[in-house]
Motif scaffolding. Sequence first.
Motif, PDB file in Angstrom:
ATOM      1  N   LEU A 123       0.824  -1.214   0.000  1.00 39.98           N
ATOM      2  CA  LEU A 123       0.000   0.000   0.000  1.00 39.98           C
ATOM      3  C   LEU A 123       0.858   1.264   0.000  1.00 39.98           C
ATOM      4  O   LEU A 123       0.541   2.237  -0.688  1.00 39.98           O
ATOM      5  CB  LEU A 123      -0.948   0.013   1.205  1.00 39.98           C
ATOM      6  CG  LEU A 123      -2.118  -0.960   1.145  1.00 39.98           C
ATOM      7  CD1 LEU A 123      -2.891  -0.923   2.453  1.00 39.98           C
ATOM      8  CD2 LEU A 123      -3.029  -0.665  -0.038  1.00 39.98           C
ATOM      9  N   ARG A 124       1.942   1.249   0.753  1.00 37.81           N
ATOM     10  CA  ARG A 124       2.846   2.397   0.819  1.00 37.81           C
ATOM     11  C   ARG A 124       3.418   2.702  -0.564  1.00 37.81           C
ATOM     12  O   ARG A 124       3.487   3.870  -0.970  1.00 37.81           O
ATOM     13  CB  ARG A 124       3.968   2.075   1.809  1.00 37.81           C
ATOM     14  CG  ARG A 124       4.716   3.249   2.344  1.00 37.81           C
ATOM     15  CD  ARG A 124       5.688   2.843   3.461  1.00 37.81           C
ATOM     16  NE  ARG A 124       4.980   2.250   4.590  1.00 37.81           N
ATOM     17  CZ  ARG A 124       5.153   0.991   5.031  1.00 37.81           C
ATOM     18  NH1 ARG A 124       6.026   0.188   4.469  1.00 37.81           N
ATOM     19  NH2 ARG A 124       4.469   0.531   6.047  1.00 37.81           N
ATOM     20  N   LEU A 125       3.833   1.661  -1.282  1.00 39.51           N
ATOM     21  CA  LEU A 125       4.408   1.874  -2.613  1.00 39.51           C
ATOM     22  C   LEU A 125       3.348   2.200  -3.661  1.00 39.51           C
ATOM     23  O   LEU A 125       3.592   2.990  -4.565  1.00 39.51           O
ATOM     24  CB  LEU A 125       5.185   0.624  -3.050  1.00 39.51           C
ATOM     25  CG  LEU A 125       6.469   0.312  -2.295  1.00 39.51           C
ATOM     26  CD1 LEU A 125       7.083  -0.974  -2.814  1.00 39.51           C
ATOM     27  CD2 LEU A 125       7.459   1.465  -2.379  1.00 39.51           C
ATOM     28  N   ALA A 126       2.180   1.585  -3.560  1.00 39.35           N
ATOM     29  CA  ALA A 126       1.123   1.783  -4.566  1.00 39.35           C
ATOM     30  C   ALA A 126       0.508   3.179  -4.501  1.00 39.35           C
ATOM     31  O   ALA A 126       0.069   3.702  -5.519  1.00 39.35           O
ATOM     32  CB  ALA A 126       0.036   0.719  -4.409  1.00 39.35           C
ATOM     33  N   ARG A 127       0.444   3.767  -3.303  1.00 38.85           N
ATOM     34  CA  ARG A 127      -0.101   5.120  -3.115  1.00 38.85           C
ATOM     35  C   ARG A 127      -1.432   5.349  -3.834  1.00 38.85           C
ATOM     36  O   ARG A 127      -1.592   6.328  -4.581  1.00 38.85           O
ATOM     37  CB  ARG A 127       0.890   6.183  -3.581  1.00 38.85           C
ATOM     38  CG  ARG A 127       2.230   6.183  -2.955  1.00 38.85           C
ATOM     39  CD  ARG A 127       3.170   7.261  -3.490  1.00 38.85           C
ATOM     40  NE  ARG A 127       2.940   7.692  -4.863  1.00 38.85           N
ATOM     41  CZ  ARG A 127       3.459   7.118  -5.938  1.00 38.85           C
ATOM     42  NH1 ARG A 127       4.235   6.098  -5.849  1.00 38.85           N
ATOM     43  NH2 ARG A 127       3.188   7.598  -7.149  1.00 38.85           N
ATOM     44  N   PRO A 128      -2.419   4.464  -3.655  1.00 38.06           N
ATOM     45  CA  PRO A 128      -3.692   4.667  -4.353  1.00 38.06           C
ATOM     46  C   PRO A 128      -4.467   5.842  -3.764  1.00 38.06           C
ATOM     47  O   PRO A 128      -4.277   6.213  -2.610  1.00 38.06           O
ATOM     48  CB  PRO A 128      -4.436   3.356  -4.090  1.00 38.06           C
ATOM     49  CG  PRO A 128      -3.916   2.896  -2.769  1.00 38.06           C
ATOM     50  CD  PRO A 128      -2.460   3.301  -2.754  1.00 38.06           C
ATOM     51  N   GLY A 129      -5.346   6.397  -4.590  1.00 33.67           N
ATOM     52  CA  GLY A 129      -6.225   7.456  -4.092  1.00 33.67           C
ATOM     53  C   GLY A 129      -7.220   6.895  -3.087  1.00 33.67           C
ATOM     54  O   GLY A 129      -7.460   7.485  -2.030  1.00 33.67           O
ATOM     55  N   ARG A 130      -7.786   5.737  -3.434  1.00 34.18           N
ATOM     56  CA  ARG A 130      -8.739   5.043  -2.560  1.00 34.18           C
ATOM     57  C   ARG A 130      -8.523   3.550  -2.726  1.00 34.18           C
ATOM     58  O   ARG A 130      -7.892   3.094  -3.671  1.00 34.18           O
ATOM     59  CB  ARG A 130     -10.180   5.400  -2.934  1.00 34.18           C
ATOM     60  CG  ARG A 130     -10.520   6.832  -2.617  1.00 34.18           C
ATOM     61  CD  ARG A 130     -12.010   7.070  -2.673  1.00 34.18           C
ATOM     62  NE  ARG A 130     -12.313   8.381  -2.160  1.00 34.18           N
ATOM     63  CZ  ARG A 130     -12.730   9.391  -2.900  1.00 34.18           C
ATOM     64  NH1 ARG A 130     -12.926   9.231  -4.184  1.00 34.18           N
ATOM     65  NH2 ARG A 130     -12.994  10.548  -2.351  1.00 34.18           N
ATOM     66  N   LEU A 131      -9.142   2.795  -1.822  1.00 39.30           N
ATOM     67  CA  LEU A 131      -8.932   1.358  -1.785  1.00 39.30           C
ATOM     68  C   LEU A 131     -10.275   0.634  -1.751  1.00 39.30           C
ATOM     69  O   LEU A 131     -11.155   0.993  -0.973  1.00 39.30           O
ATOM     70  CB  LEU A 131      -8.116   1.026  -0.529  1.00 39.30           C
ATOM     71  CG  LEU A 131      -7.707  -0.405  -0.266  1.00 39.30           C
ATOM     72  CD1 LEU A 131      -6.814  -0.940  -1.368  1.00 39.30           C
ATOM     73  CD2 LEU A 131      -6.967  -0.477   1.077  1.00 39.30           C
ATOM     74  N   LEU A 132     -10.422  -0.361  -2.620  1.00 38.93           N
ATOM     75  CA  LEU A 132     -11.590  -1.226  -2.592  1.00 38.93           C
ATOM     76  C   LEU A 132     -11.118  -2.595  -2.126  1.00 38.93           C
ATOM     77  O   LEU A 132     -10.350  -3.263  -2.817  1.00 38.93           O
ATOM     78  CB  LEU A 132     -12.238  -1.328  -3.978  1.00 38.93           C
ATOM     79  CG  LEU A 132     -13.472  -2.234  -4.079  1.00 38.93           C
ATOM     80  CD1 LEU A 132     -14.602  -1.741  -3.171  1.00 38.93           C
ATOM     81  CD2 LEU A 132     -13.941  -2.332  -5.527  1.00 38.93           C
ATOM     82  N   LEU A 133     -11.530  -2.975  -0.923  1.00 40.42           N
ATOM     83  CA  LEU A 133     -11.172  -4.271  -0.345  1.00 40.42           C
ATOM     84  C   LEU A 133     -12.204  -5.286  -0.809  1.00 40.42           C
ATOM     85  O   LEU A 133     -13.390  -5.133  -0.542  1.00 40.42           O
ATOM     86  CB  LEU A 133     -11.158  -4.180   1.180  1.00 40.42           C
ATOM     87  CG  LEU A 133     -10.171  -3.171   1.776  1.00 40.42           C
ATOM     88  CD1 LEU A 133     -10.414  -3.005   3.263  1.00 40.42           C
ATOM     89  CD2 LEU A 133      -8.742  -3.587   1.483  1.00 40.42           C
ATOM     90  N   ILE A 134     -11.734  -6.322  -1.512  1.00 39.24           N
ATOM     91  CA  ILE A 134     -12.637  -7.277  -2.145  1.00 39.24           C
ATOM     92  C   ILE A 134     -12.510  -8.638  -1.469  1.00 39.24           C
ATOM     93  O   ILE A 134     -11.499  -9.323  -1.635  1.00 39.24           O
ATOM     94  CB  ILE A 134     -12.342  -7.380  -3.647  1.00 39.24           C
ATOM     95  CG1 ILE A 134     -12.505  -5.998  -4.298  1.00 39.24           C
ATOM     96  CG2 ILE A 134     -13.250  -8.406  -4.305  1.00 39.24           C
ATOM     97  CD1 ILE A 134     -12.109  -5.940  -5.755  1.00 39.24           C
TER      98      ILE A 134
END
Length: 176
Positions: A123-134
Motif C-alpha cells: 500500500l505504501r508503494l502503490a499510493r492509491p487514491g482510494r482502496l476497494l477491499l474485495i
Amino acid sequence: PEAPAEAGAKGPVALPGAWDEFQSWLASNPDVPGSQWDARRVLPVGNAGAPLMLLTAWPEIDDQRDQALFTGPAGQLLDAMLGAVGTMRADCYLASLAITRPPGGRIDERDAAELDRLLWHHLRLARPGRLLLIGSDIVRMAAKLQLTDARGKLLDINQDGGKLEAVAVAHPAMLL
C-alpha cells in the motif's frame, strides 16, 4: 552467496523499496510471502498512484489457472460493479495480497504475519487514491473488521500516519 536464504530463515524477508524493483520482486523472487503455494504467480496490474486500488487476499481458483485477477464470471461482475460507479478496470490498480492461492484459501499464523508486512508495504508503494477491499479475508487483514461489519461504511485505513479511504465488498465469486 547463501545470505538471502539465511536472512529469510532468521527474520523477515527484505521488501524492495522502489516500485519497479517491488514489481520485479513479486514476479520472480522465491522469497515473496504468499508465493509458495503454486508456481503460477498472479501479478498486480496497473500503476502506482492509481485513483482506485482493487485489493483481494489471494487469487481465486480461476484466477490462478488463468494467471490474472478477477477472471471469468466473477471478473465480468466486477467490471459491471466498477461501471456502476463510473470507472473501469483499466483505470485501477488490481492486486492480490498473496500472488498465489493457499490450499483451501486459508493461511496459518506465520504466513499471516508475513502477509501483513507485505500488505502495508504494498500500500505504501502503490499510493492509491482510494482502496476497494474485495472479499472477507482482505477486509479482516486490512481493516481488522468482519466483512458484515465493514460493508456499507467508508473505512479509514491508517497508512503511514495518514488515512486511506477504503470500502469493503464481498468477492464477486461469492456474490455469484
